[in-house]
Design a protein around this motif. Structure first.
Motif, PDB file in Angstrom:
ATOM      1  N   ALA A  39      28.873  20.343  44.453  1.00  0.00           N
ATOM      2  CA  ALA A  39      28.855  19.012  45.066  1.00  0.00           C
ATOM      3  C   ALA A  39      27.614  18.213  44.661  1.00  0.00           C
ATOM      4  N   GLY A  40      26.720  18.802  43.881  1.00  0.00           N
ATOM      5  CA  GLY A  40      25.604  18.036  43.284  1.00  0.00           C
ATOM      6  C   GLY A  40      24.377  17.847  44.143  1.00  0.00           C
ATOM      7  N   GLY A  41      24.233  18.611  45.235  1.00  0.00           N
ATOM      8  CA  GLY A  41      23.102  18.369  46.142  1.00  0.00           C
ATOM      9  C   GLY A  41      22.082  19.498  46.170  1.00  0.00           C
ATOM     10  N   SER A  42      21.815  20.127  45.023  1.00  0.00           N
ATOM     11  CA  SER A  42      20.874  21.259  45.038  1.00  0.00           C
ATOM     12  C   SER A  42      19.500  20.826  45.534  1.00  0.00           C
ATOM     13  N   ARG A  43      18.877  21.693  46.346  1.00  0.00           N
ATOM     14  CA  ARG A  43      17.513  21.407  46.823  1.00  0.00           C
ATOM     15  C   ARG A  43      16.512  21.455  45.678  1.00  0.00           C
ATOM     16  N   LEU A  44      16.902  22.023  44.557  1.00  0.00           N
ATOM     17  CA  LEU A  44      15.999  22.018  43.395  1.00  0.00           C
ATOM     18  C   LEU A  44      15.640  20.586  43.010  1.00  0.00           C
ATOM     19  N   LYS A  45      16.563  19.649  43.242  1.00  0.00           N
ATOM     20  CA  LYS A  45      16.327  18.245  42.867  1.00  0.00           C
ATOM     21  C   LYS A  45      15.174  17.638  43.660  1.00  0.00           C
ATOM     22  N   LEU A  46      14.832  18.257  44.799  1.00  0.00           N
ATOM     23  CA  LEU A  46      13.777  17.695  45.670  1.00  0.00           C
ATOM     24  C   LEU A  46      12.390  18.253  45.362  1.00  0.00           C
ATOM     25  N   ILE A  47      12.325  19.205  44.443  1.00  0.00           N
ATOM     26  CA  ILE A  47      11.035  19.870  44.205  1.00  0.00           C
ATOM     27  C   ILE A  47      10.248  19.114  43.133  1.00  0.00           C
ATOM     28  N   PRO A  48       9.101  18.506  43.511  1.00  0.00           N
ATOM     29  CA  PRO A  48       8.303  17.804  42.487  1.00  0.00           C
ATOM     30  C   PRO A  48       7.888  18.780  41.384  1.00  0.00           C
ATOM     31  N   LEU A  96       8.131  12.650  49.522  1.00  0.00           N
ATOM     32  CA  LEU A  96       8.233  14.027  49.004  1.00  0.00           C
ATOM     33  C   LEU A  96       7.585  14.115  47.630  1.00  0.00           C
ATOM     34  N   LYS A  97       7.915  13.125  46.798  1.00  0.00           N
ATOM     35  CA  LYS A  97       7.405  13.108  45.432  1.00  0.00           C
ATOM     36  C   LYS A  97       5.872  13.033  45.409  1.00  0.00           C
ATOM     37  N   ALA A  98       5.332  12.247  46.343  1.00  0.00           N
ATOM     38  CA  ALA A  98       3.876  12.065  46.399  1.00  0.00           C
ATOM     39  C   ALA A  98       3.177  13.232  47.104  1.00  0.00           C
ATOM     40  N   HIS A 144       3.215  13.696  50.290  1.00  0.00           N
ATOM     41  CA  HIS A 144       2.839  13.340  51.662  1.00  0.00           C
ATOM     42  C   HIS A 144       3.716  14.106  52.658  1.00  0.00           C
ATOM     43  N   VAL A 145       4.975  14.291  52.286  1.00  0.00           N
ATOM     44  CA  VAL A 145       5.871  15.106  53.109  1.00  0.00           C
ATOM     45  C   VAL A 145       6.235  16.347  52.304  1.00  0.00           C
ATOM     46  N   ARG A 146       6.140  17.515  52.951  1.00  0.00           N
ATOM     47  CA  ARG A 146       6.512  18.777  52.316  1.00  0.00           C
ATOM     48  C   ARG A 146       7.372  19.554  53.305  1.00  0.00           C
ATOM     49  N   TYR A 147       8.297  20.362  52.779  1.00  0.00           N
ATOM     50  CA  TYR A 147       9.177  21.101  53.680  1.00  0.00           C
ATOM     51  C   TYR A 147       8.907  22.595  53.750  1.00  0.00           C
ATOM     52  N   CYS A 148       8.126  23.090  52.776  1.00  0.00           N
ATOM     53  CA  CYS A 148       8.101  24.541  52.642  1.00  0.00           C
ATOM     54  C   CYS A 148       6.681  25.040  52.393  1.00  0.00           C
ATOM     55  N   PRO A 149       5.933  25.394  53.469  1.00  0.00           N
ATOM     56  CA  PRO A 149       4.556  25.860  53.257  1.00  0.00           C
ATOM     57  C   PRO A 149       4.486  27.156  52.448  1.00  0.00           C
ATOM     58  N   ILE A 150       5.556  27.950  52.468  1.00  0.00           N
ATOM     59  CA  ILE A 150       5.565  29.158  51.627  1.00  0.00           C
ATOM     60  C   ILE A 150       5.448  28.723  50.159  1.00  0.00           C
ATOM     61  N   CYS A 151       6.142  27.614  49.831  1.00  0.00           N
ATOM     62  CA  CYS A 151       6.178  27.125  48.443  1.00  0.00           C
ATOM     63  C   CYS A 151       4.884  26.421  48.056  1.00  0.00           C
ATOM     64  N   ASP A 152       4.378  25.555  48.947  1.00  0.00           N
ATOM     65  CA  ASP A 152       3.313  24.657  48.510  1.00  0.00           C
ATOM     66  C   ASP A 152       2.156  24.529  49.499  1.00  0.00           C
ATOM     67  N   GLY A 153       2.034  25.494  50.431  1.00  0.00           N
ATOM     68  CA  GLY A 153       0.887  25.485  51.344  1.00  0.00           C
ATOM     69  C   GLY A 153      -0.421  25.502  50.561  1.00  0.00           C
ATOM     70  N   TYR A 154      -0.428  26.212  49.452  1.00  0.00           N
ATOM     71  CA  TYR A 154      -1.621  26.331  48.593  1.00  0.00           C
ATOM     72  C   TYR A 154      -2.147  24.952  48.202  1.00  0.00           C
ATOM     73  N   GLU A 155      -1.223  24.015  47.991  1.00  0.00           N
ATOM     74  CA  GLU A 155      -1.618  22.662  47.555  1.00  0.00           C
ATOM     75  C   GLU A 155      -2.251  21.858  48.699  1.00  0.00           C
ATOM     76  N   GLY A 181       3.876  25.887  36.382  1.00  0.00           N
ATOM     77  CA  GLY A 181       4.882  25.287  37.250  1.00  0.00           C
ATOM     78  C   GLY A 181       5.996  24.633  36.444  1.00  0.00           C
ATOM     79  N   ILE A 182       7.039  24.232  37.153  1.00  0.00           N
ATOM     80  CA  ILE A 182       8.152  23.518  36.503  1.00  0.00           C
ATOM     81  C   ILE A 182       8.774  22.581  37.535  1.00  0.00           C
ATOM     82  N   GLU A 183       9.167  21.382  37.073  1.00  0.00           N
ATOM     83  CA  GLU A 183       9.803  20.414  37.986  1.00  0.00           C
ATOM     84  C   GLU A 183      11.189  20.947  38.371  1.00  0.00           C
ATOM     85  N   GLY A 184      11.553  20.759  39.644  1.00  0.00           N
ATOM     86  CA  GLY A 184      12.841  21.269  40.128  1.00  0.00           C
ATOM     87  C   GLY A 184      14.038  20.775  39.305  1.00  0.00           C
ATOM     88  N   PRO A 185      14.133  19.436  39.035  1.00  0.00           N
ATOM     89  CA  PRO A 185      15.284  18.953  38.263  1.00  0.00           C
ATOM     90  C   PRO A 185      15.347  19.556  36.852  1.00  0.00           C
TER      91      PRO A 185
END
Ligand SMILES: Cc1cc2nc3c(=O)[nH]c(=O)nc-3n(C[C@H](O)[C@H](O)[C@H](O)COP(=O)(O)OP(=O)(O)OC[C@H]3O[C@@H](n4cnc5c(N)ncnc54)[C@H](O)[C@@H]3O)c2cc1C
Length: 299
Positions: free
Chosen positions: A36-45, A127-129, A131-142, A56-60
């Motif tokens: 259906a085209g809505g992978s959460r990978l698309k949201l990962i900067p 999200l891109k900037a 300012h909003v993050r959803y996953c501290p496991i993924c990007d808490g380090y940042e 690192g690698i951009e989600g898209p």
């Protein structure tokens, strides 16, 4: 659409579904991926915790590479949202969508999960900037040394706030007046870790306005500023196709699986965020490898 009986139908073409497609393609099994085209990978900067990508690698871009890898073995995801999955008398599955119907001996559900979004304008840009993050496991380090706010109710919000103290220098829990509902000993550990609790629920949250990462106006009129906001409002597991077939799920929507990723419905397997708490690309890939190999061994 296909009239032939597939070996495996994969529903969902994100990290889990596409990894499974690579395995099934290399096992030379007749496989279709519907997405259906809505992978959460698309949201990962940029993801920085994926093994093998030190810079690192951009989600898209990761999504594009996974699609390319599946295509090497002749599997190209088809655009379709499956609306209904049923079991036929011969034991095979039939998946129905507005684009047509598919029949398969086995189904791998890799439909993922989605975060409950807070009411903030312009979430994609925030999200891109970062300012909003959803996953501290993924990007808490940042968030090292930053001022971080966690927006979440009760025990979930409290635990997420404690989790981010690992990096952030200043953590505030926007508890929406639910902090009285949690266990006093948990509240004491939160306070001992230096987490502040906002005095009243947020009235308005703005991101990236006038150079301020996150600006929160509370209902009592107080204004707080942060570098990053973690919404922790819960997750919706896209498990309905499985539960409609009788698969058992926990209260939070996570499907019960055995050690081969099979649900309580024989022949119906799951992989990725739809099946697990630890929403990570590497976990989705691991599930996909286990499920695809189990299916191959039964064909
Ligand atoms: C902002 C953000 C940052 C993240 N950062 C990281 C990170 O740094 N590292 C990390 O490991 N993880 C990260 N994640 C988590 C990671 O994106 C997920 O764990 C991963 O994408 C899960 O893969 P999946 O295949 O289960 O689900 P998804 O990749 O979301 O794919 C599910 C697919 O199924 C499709 N689908 C759903 N229902 C249907 C249907 N009925 N019919 C057909 N298709 C359907 C969806 O449209 C979607 O394309 C992050 C997530 C977010 C939101």
């Amino acid at each position: 659409m296909t009239d032939q009986l597939l070996d495996c139908l994969i529903i969902g073409g994100g990290a889990a579904g596409l990894t499974a497609a690579v395995y099934m393609g290399r096992y030379k099994r007749r496989t279709v991926v519907l997405d259906a085209g809505g992978s959460r990978l698309k949201l990962i900067p940029v993801t920085r915790n994926l093994p093998g990508f030190p810079d690192g690698i951009e989600g898209p871009e990761l999504l594009r590479r996974l699609q390319q890898q599946a295509a090497r073995y002749g599997i190209v995801p088809q655009d379709a949202r499956v609306e209904r999955l049923v079991r036929l008398d011969d034991g095979s599955f039939r998946a129905e969508s507005a684009q047509g119907a598919w029949r398969a001996r086995f189904v791998l559900l890799a439909t993922g999960a989605s975060d409950v979004e807070p009411e903030i304008e312009g979430i994609p840009a925030a999200l891109k900037a970062g300012h909003v993050r959803y996953c501290p496991i993924c990007d808490g380090y940042e968030t090292e040394g930053q001022r971080v706010a966690v927006l979440g109710r009760g025990g979930h919000g409290l635990r997420e706030s404690l989790f981010v103290t690992n990096w952030a220098s200043e953590v505030t829990w926007l508890a929406m007046a639910t902090h009285h509902e949690v266990d006093p000993s948990e509240l004491a550990s939160l306070r001992a870790a230096g987490v502040r609790i906002a005095a009243s629920p947020p009235h308005r949250i703005e991101c990236g306005v006038d150079g301020v990462g996150v600006r929160v106006e509370l209902q009592n009129g107080q204004v707080l500023e942060f570098d990053t906001l973690y919404p922790a409002l819960g997750l919706h597991h896209a498990c309905e196709l499985a539960t409609a077939l009788g698969a058992r799920a926990r209260d939070n929507g996570q499907l019960e699986v055995d050690s081969h990723q099979q649900t309580t419905v024989d022949g119906l397997y799951v992989a990725g965020d739809v099946a697990v708490d630890l929403n990570q690309i590497s976990v989705a890939a691991g599930h996909a490898a286990i499920a695809a190999t189990a299916i191959h061994n039964r064909l």
